[in-house]
Design a protein around this motif. Structure first.
Motif, PDB file in Angstrom:
ATOM      1  N   VAL A 236      55.868  75.460  29.940  1.00 37.68           N
ATOM      2  CA  VAL A 236      56.872  75.191  30.641  1.00 37.68           C
ATOM      3  C   VAL A 236      56.906  73.596  30.681  1.00 37.68           C
ATOM      4  N   GLU A 237      58.391  73.012  30.515  1.00 43.49           N
ATOM      5  CA  GLU A 237      58.434  71.659  30.418  1.00 43.49           C
ATOM      6  C   GLU A 237      57.959  70.900  31.916  1.00 43.49           C
ATOM      7  N   GLY A 238      57.339  69.847  31.434  1.00 38.84           N
ATOM      8  CA  GLY A 238      57.064  69.002  32.575  1.00 38.84           C
ATOM      9  C   GLY A 238      55.809  69.327  33.381  1.00 38.84           C
ATOM     10  N   THR A 239      54.772  70.359  32.900  1.00 39.17           N
ATOM     11  CA  THR A 239      53.623  70.837  33.787  1.00 39.17           C
ATOM     12  C   THR A 239      52.635  69.930  33.168  1.00 39.17           C
ATOM     13  N   ASN A 240      51.364  69.881  33.849  1.00 38.80           N
ATOM     14  CA  ASN A 240      50.476  69.092  33.501  1.00 38.80           C
ATOM     15  C   ASN A 240      49.427  69.940  32.515  1.00 38.80           C
ATOM     16  N   LYS A 241      49.641  69.760  31.402  1.00 39.09           N
ATOM     17  CA  LYS A 241      48.888  70.449  30.326  1.00 39.09           C
ATOM     18  C   LYS A 241      47.573  70.339  30.181  1.00 39.09           C
ATOM     19  N   LYS A 242      46.999  68.866  30.497  1.00 39.02           N
ATOM     20  CA  LYS A 242      45.551  68.782  30.591  1.00 39.02           C
ATOM     21  C   LYS A 242      44.982  69.478  31.583  1.00 39.02           C
ATOM     22  N   TYR A 243      45.590  69.220  32.577  1.00 41.09           N
ATOM     23  CA  TYR A 243      44.818  69.797  33.807  1.00 41.09           C
ATOM     24  C   TYR A 243      44.871  71.365  33.592  1.00 41.09           C
ATOM     25  N   LEU A 244      45.881  72.095  33.075  1.00 42.11           N
ATOM     26  CA  LEU A 244      45.891  73.674  32.894  1.00 42.11           C
ATOM     27  C   LEU A 244      45.015  74.127  31.913  1.00 42.11           C
ATOM     28  N   ASP A 245      44.687  72.976  30.760  1.00 42.60           N
ATOM     29  CA  ASP A 245      43.812  73.445  29.706  1.00 42.60           C
ATOM     30  C   ASP A 245      42.364  73.374  30.274  1.00 42.60           C
ATOM     31  N   GLU A 246      41.949  72.346  31.131  1.00 45.01           N
ATOM     32  CA  GLU A 246      40.876  72.222  31.775  1.00 45.01           C
ATOM     33  C   GLU A 246      40.490  73.641  32.670  1.00 45.01           C
ATOM     34  N   LEU A 247      41.517  74.050  33.288  1.00 43.12           N
ATOM     35  CA  LEU A 247      41.071  75.417  33.810  1.00 43.12           C
ATOM     36  C   LEU A 247      40.644  76.558  33.128  1.00 43.12           C
ATOM     37  N   VAL A 248      41.494  76.597  31.810  1.00 43.48           N
ATOM     38  CA  VAL A 248      41.142  77.695  31.039  1.00 43.48           C
ATOM     39  C   VAL A 248      39.922  77.475  30.234  1.00 43.48           C
ATOM     40  N   THR A 249      39.510  76.161  29.940  1.00 43.99           N
ATOM     41  CA  THR A 249      38.142  75.682  29.443  1.00 43.99           C
ATOM     42  C   THR A 249      36.912  76.121  30.558  1.00 43.99           C
ATOM     43  N   THR A 250      37.182  75.814  31.853  1.00 50.28           N
ATOM     44  CA  THR A 250      36.033  75.830  32.802  1.00 50.28           C
ATOM     45  C   THR A 250      36.037  77.431  32.938  1.00 50.28           C
ATOM     46  N   TYR A 251      36.997  78.056  33.337  1.00 49.89           N
ATOM     47  CA  TYR A 251      36.925  79.485  33.836  1.00 49.89           C
ATOM     48  C   TYR A 251      37.011  80.523  32.894  1.00 49.89           C
ATOM     49  N   GLY A 252      37.700  80.211  31.560  1.00 46.40           N
ATOM     50  CA  GLY A 252      38.237  81.298  30.811  1.00 46.40           C
ATOM     51  C   GLY A 252      39.316  81.792  30.614  1.00 46.40           C
ATOM     52  N   ALA A 253      39.757  82.203  29.908  1.00 46.06           N
ATOM     53  CA  ALA A 253      41.256  82.615  29.757  1.00 46.06           C
ATOM     54  C   ALA A 253      41.405  84.038  30.336  1.00 46.06           C
ATOM     55  N   ASP A 254      40.481  84.780  30.670  1.00 49.01           N
ATOM     56  CA  ASP A 254      40.618  86.054  31.068  1.00 49.01           C
ATOM     57  C   ASP A 254      40.239  86.039  32.620  1.00 49.01           C
ATOM     58  N   SER A 255      39.776  85.062  32.956  1.00 50.41           N
ATOM     59  CA  SER A 255      39.224  85.072  34.530  1.00 50.41           C
ATOM     60  C   SER A 255      40.586  85.001  35.575  1.00 50.41           C
ATOM     61  N   ASP A 256      40.206  85.571  36.612  1.00 54.90           N
ATOM     62  CA  ASP A 256      41.052  85.760  37.549  1.00 54.90           C
ATOM     63  C   ASP A 256      41.909  84.581  37.869  1.00 54.90           C
ATOM     64  N   ILE A 257      40.974  83.437  38.105  1.00 59.13           N
ATOM     65  CA  ILE A 257      41.891  82.274  38.565  1.00 59.13           C
ATOM     66  C   ILE A 257      42.594  81.824  37.446  1.00 59.13           C
ATOM     67  N   VAL A 258      42.592  81.989  35.981  1.00 58.31           N
ATOM     68  CA  VAL A 258      43.409  81.500  35.191  1.00 58.31           C
ATOM     69  C   VAL A 258      44.500  82.189  35.127  1.00 58.31           C
ATOM     70  N   LYS A 259      44.304  83.622  35.271  1.00 59.81           N
ATOM     71  CA  LYS A 259      45.466  84.656  35.229  1.00 59.81           C
ATOM     72  C   LYS A 259      46.545  84.314  36.407  1.00 59.81           C
ATOM     73  N   VAL A 260      46.126  83.924  37.254  1.00 56.48           N
ATOM     74  CA  VAL A 260      47.119  83.751  38.624  1.00 56.48           C
ATOM     75  C   VAL A 260      47.584  82.228  38.564  1.00 56.48           C
ATOM     76  N   ARG A 261      46.752  81.332  38.313  1.00 53.60           N
ATOM     77  CA  ARG A 261      47.144  79.978  38.507  1.00 53.60           C
ATOM     78  C   ARG A 261      47.725  79.461  37.109  1.00 53.60           C
ATOM     79  N   VAL A 262      47.647  79.976  36.080  1.00 52.51           N
ATOM     80  CA  VAL A 262      47.945  79.224  34.772  1.00 52.51           C
ATOM     81  C   VAL A 262      48.828  80.393  34.006  1.00 52.51           C
ATOM     82  N   ARG A 263      48.313  81.635  33.775  1.00 50.65           N
ATOM     83  CA  ARG A 263      49.130  82.606  32.900  1.00 50.65           C
ATOM     84  C   ARG A 263      50.265  83.356  33.652  1.00 50.65           C
ATOM     85  N   GLY A 264      50.341  83.156  35.028  1.00 54.36           N
ATOM     86  CA  GLY A 264      51.231  84.118  35.732  1.00 54.36           C
ATOM     87  C   GLY A 264      50.987  85.704  35.560  1.00 54.36           C
TER      88      GLY A 264
END
Length: 498
Positions: A236-264
């Motif tokens: 999505v335009e205008g979102t903080n891509k750096k922060y979102l990528d940090e969440l994915v790196t820290t918790y993993g793409a399949d973690s629930d926190i990334v599913k909910v907070r990043v991937r929808g």
């Protein structure tokens, strides 16, 4: 503004009656210091176009339009809601809009101020007056009939939506942070969809924080009624891509926190959910074959009348899918027992376990009359619970028999196969859990589930009942019998494999 200019503006706005996107592009000061963006974001424009396609078509115009948007953080959800609200008010006289959210704080401190900001930024900003909990028309005496209301709710007060009617005009119902809005509010809101010859929009937005409930159902058992989309914040335009990528790196793409907070995406399991959706979905897709030695076990959950139903589940080892289950609605003891006996005489189960609650005791007695040579065992859900395997060999103490057998079933789902049935899926993922005063695991009671707007998990209880007691394996081929180790038939130890 001169009268002629006001008339010209009203005529221009009237051209956007069915087009939220054209209205948004026209009504706001895009590419200015106040609004640097060039227009609505891509996902917003796509939702606006879905609304236009629905309303512009005479065949669908007066059918309810339901749209659900599950998303990660920061996508501009509140702005999208605000643009829809302003378009709906501007383009149809006497439009009625009700907006609610998961909490009063969300509604009044986040959703409300965003609605006010966009209402005042629009070129039609003086058409409506912004109040603390409403936006009302400034035209004559129409403030009561042409308005948006921010409505709070509680578990004991859900009737605020029941009186939302506006026949022949337009109704818009918007749920913000929809995952946290209880099922009862959704049920009451259905009453707003009954007006004839009326434009009706029901829009639900939010982070998919819970894996159960009515918002999740928009993507599951109710998906045929809803236009749904799941939006990854990184796209999505205008979102903080750096922060979102940090969440994915820290918790993993399949973690629930990334599913909910990043991937929808909805989480695999809500915080207190006893069985996660991931376990159920895998068991629905998994292909297994029962061993010849696996006993065939029947599990029966009995219910007399009302919305509940009686269920016969069949499980043979890891396979609870290949043999069709039976269900009865409003059937009496004789009918249920007779049908089970007919099935048993055909399939010869090794054991039949029956929940003795409700009319279960009568079913047990009748089955013992009809099947005197078959093992019929009573299961008392409120009885003492034994230790059971939770997962990966970890054993837990359980508060009662029902918790024990559901725990065993949960562990079995990691390797078992179940029918691809929405009702069974809802039953398995519905109950939550807690701990009793002795810190033993305790499955949520059925009455508490019903208070949350969920039905009794009859199918789930039936399958769980097959785990009430261990059942000995059927006789096995000689080559599998330890007593025959070292022996052979005619010198060929593997003759039985032919």
């Amino acid at each position: 503004m001169a009268l002629s200019d006001r008339i010209a503006l009203a005529e221009r706005i009237g051209e956007f009656r069915y087009s939220p996107l054209d209205h948004a592009r026209f009504a706001y000061p895009w590419e200015t210091e106040a609004m640097p963006a060039s227009g609505p974001r891509t996902w917003q424009a796509e939702v606006f176009q879905q609304i236009e396609e629905h309303l512009a078509n005479p065949e669908t115009r007066h059918a309810p339009c339901r749209i659900a948007v599950a998303s990660g953080h920061g996508i501009g959800k509140s702005a999208g809601i605000s643009m829809i609200n302003k378009w709906a008010l501007d383009t149809c006289v006497d439009t009625r809009i009700v907006i609610t959210a998961n909490t009063e704080g969300q509604l009044l401190t986040k959703t409300g101020p965003e609605l006010a900001k966009w209402a005042q930024l629009a070129v039609t900003g003086d058409w409506f007056k912004v109040n603390a909990t409403s936006i009302v028309s400034t035209m004559g005496d129409r403030s009561k009939s042409w308005r948006t209301d921010l409505v709070t709710w509680s578990a004991n007060n859900t009737e605020a939506f029941a009186g939302l009617h506006n026949q022949g005009k337009r109704i818009v119902l918007i749920f913000d942070e929809a995952s946290g809005i209880i099922n009862k509010v959704w049920e009451v809101a259905l009453g707003a969809l009954t007006d004839e010859d009326t434009e009706i929009l029901w829009l639900a937005f939010g982070n998919p924080t819970l894996n159960t409930g009515s918002f999740r159902d928009c993507y599951g058992k109710s998906r045929n009624m809803w236009k749904t989309r799941q939006i990854d914040s990184r796209n999505v335009e205008g979102t903080n891509k750096k922060y979102l990528d940090e969440l994915v790196t820290t918790y993993g793409a399949d973690s629930d926190i990334v599913k909910v907070r990043v991937r929808g995406m909805f989480p695999s399991a809500s915080s207190m959910q006893f069985i996660g959706m991931d376990l159920v979905e895998q068991a629905q897709k998994r292909e297994v074959e029962a061993l010849r030695s696996d006993p065939l076990i029947y599990g029966v959950d009995c219910a007399r009348f009302g919305d509940d139903h009686s269920t016969l589940a069949k499980r043979c080892g890891r396979d609870a899918r290949s043999r069709p289950w039976l269900r009865w609605y409003g059937a009496d003891t004789m009918k249920v027992a007779g049908d089970i006996a007919t099935e048993a005489m055909r399939e010869h189960p090794d054991a039949i376990f029956v929940d003795v609650g409700n009319m279960g005791a009568g079913v047990v007695d009748r089955l013992r009359q009809l099947l005197p040579d078959m093992l019929i065992i009573e299961v008392n859900f409120g009885g003492k619970g034994r230790d059971a395997v939770w997962a990966n060999g970890v054993r837990v103490k359980t508060a009662n028999k029902r918790t024990e057998i559901w725990t065993s079933m949960r562990s079995w789902l990691e390797h078992g196969a179940i029918p691809d049935d929405q009702g069974l899926s809802d039953d398995l993922t519905g109950p939550e859990y807690g701990y009793d005063e002795e810190q033993r695991l305790a499955l949520e009671k059925k009455k508490h589930m019903k208070a949350r707007g969920l039905p009794s998990p009859d199918d789930g209880d039936a399958l769980a009942t097959t785990f009430a007691e261990p059942v000995a394996p059927r006789s096995v081929p000689g080559y599998m019998n330890p007593e025959n180790y070292g022996r052979s038939r005619g010198g060929d130890r593997y003759a039985e494999l032919d």
